[in-house]
Design a protein around this motif. Structure first.
Motif, PDB file in Angstrom:
ATOM      1  N   GLY A  56       3.618   2.544 -12.795  1.00  0.00           N
ATOM      2  CA  GLY A  56       4.410   1.317 -12.837  1.00  0.00           C
ATOM      3  C   GLY A  56       5.496   1.305 -11.768  1.00  0.00           C
TER       4      GLY A  56
ATOM      5  N   GLY B  26       5.582  -1.324  -8.774  1.00  0.00           N
ATOM      6  CA  GLY B  26       6.763  -2.177  -8.574  1.00  0.00           C
ATOM      7  C   GLY B  26       7.356  -2.014  -7.181  1.00  0.00           C
TER       8      GLY B  26
ATOM      9  N   THR C 136       4.845  -3.907  -4.759  1.00  0.00           N
ATOM     10  CA  THR C 136       4.893  -5.384  -4.828  1.00  0.00           C
ATOM     11  C   THR C 136       6.270  -5.904  -4.378  1.00  0.00           C
TER      12      THR C 136
ATOM     13  N   ILE D 215       7.435 -21.286  -6.180  1.00  0.00           N
ATOM     14  CA  ILE D 215       6.916 -20.897  -7.503  1.00  0.00           C
ATOM     15  C   ILE D 215       7.127 -19.396  -7.724  1.00  0.00           C
ATOM     16  N   PHE D 216       6.875 -18.605  -6.667  1.00  0.00           N
ATOM     17  CA  PHE D 216       7.015 -17.152  -6.775  1.00  0.00           C
ATOM     18  C   PHE D 216       8.459 -16.749  -7.059  1.00  0.00           C
TER      19      PHE D 216
ATOM     20  N   GLY E 196       9.269 -17.426 -10.551  1.00  0.00           N
ATOM     21  CA  GLY E 196       8.613 -16.402 -11.376  1.00  0.00           C
ATOM     22  C   GLY E 196       9.383 -15.086 -11.403  1.00  0.00           C
ATOM     23  N   VAL E 197       9.778 -14.589 -10.229  1.00  0.00           N
ATOM     24  CA  VAL E 197      10.506 -13.311 -10.204  1.00  0.00           C
ATOM     25  C   VAL E 197      11.899 -13.449 -10.812  1.00  0.00           C
TER      26      VAL E 197
ATOM     27  N   LEU F 164      12.519 -15.277 -13.409  1.00  0.00           N
ATOM     28  CA  LEU F 164      12.245 -15.138 -14.846  1.00  0.00           C
ATOM     29  C   LEU F 164      11.919 -13.689 -15.218  1.00  0.00           C
ATOM     30  N   TRP F 165      11.206 -12.964 -14.324  1.00  0.00           N
ATOM     31  CA  TRP F 165      10.950 -11.535 -14.577  1.00  0.00           C
ATOM     32  C   TRP F 165      12.262 -10.773 -14.652  1.00  0.00           C
TER      33      TRP F 165
ATOM     34  N   VAL G 274      15.187 -12.053 -15.658  1.00  0.00           N
ATOM     35  CA  VAL G 274      15.743 -12.400 -16.975  1.00  0.00           C
ATOM     36  C   VAL G 274      15.052 -11.564 -18.061  1.00  0.00           C
ATOM     37  N   PHE G 275      13.713 -11.440 -17.939  1.00  0.00           N
ATOM     38  CA  PHE G 275      12.922 -10.632 -18.870  1.00  0.00           C
ATOM     39  C   PHE G 275      13.416  -9.171 -18.853  1.00  0.00           C
TER      40      PHE G 275
ATOM     41  N   GLN H  48      16.803  -9.005 -20.613  1.00  0.00           N
ATOM     42  CA  GLN H  48      16.668  -9.182 -22.068  1.00  0.00           C
ATOM     43  C   GLN H  48      16.027  -7.983 -22.757  1.00  0.00           C
ATOM     44  N   THR H  49      15.104  -7.313 -22.047  1.00  0.00           N
ATOM     45  CA  THR H  49      14.443  -6.166 -22.661  1.00  0.00           C
ATOM     46  C   THR H  49      15.145  -4.859 -22.298  1.00  0.00           C
TER      47      THR H  49
END
Lengths: 85, 85
Positions: free
Chosen positions: A8, A12, A15, A42-43, A46-47, A49-50, A52-53, A56-57
């Motif tokens: 992972g 990461g 990418t 769009i990308f 998306g990133v 939001l990733w 934010v994810f 949050q996690t």
């Protein structure tokens, strides 16, 4: 760390750093005609939001990797706008 | 699903479908000169590893999203090669 953590981390890193040669290419050629502005809009969303994810996690690697990718995608968008015809 | 699961799902959808307008743009213009081949080679390797990560951690969304992204990134690489000067 277990094997999949290393995979992972490497995934990461790849990418994220992938966008660096694209930034350099546009910077040097001063051309970004063939780059799709929709792709990078769009990308970037998306990133973001990733990121934010990741917050949050409570995942620092996800948050950091996507923060860097977002900056690089934004740089490409700015260069695309700057070198438009 | 909790809020962060929905955010992750939306984030993954965006970073995957982002590549569709780039594929369409190259397909229509028959030009990909400003696309960095290094970017898409490194990015494809990265999403391939994310797919392996998804399989190893038993995450179907991560596996699927990265499989689709990998196919789209490969299509861009093939078009880039096809429309080279």
């Amino acid at each position: 760390m277990r094997t999949h953590d290393w995979i992972g981390l490497l995934a990461g890193t790849l990418t994220t750093i992938a966008f660096i040669p694209q930034v350099i290419k546009i910077w040097r050629s001063k051309k970004a005609d063939d780059i799709s502005i929709s792709m990078f809009l769009i990308f970037t969303a998306g990133v973001a939001l990733w990121m934010v994810f990741g917050i949050q996690t409570g995942s620092l690697p996800v948050t950091l990797a996507n923060a860097v990718t977002m900056v690089l995608a934004l740089v490409i968008l700015i260069l695309k706008y700057h070198y438009r015809k």
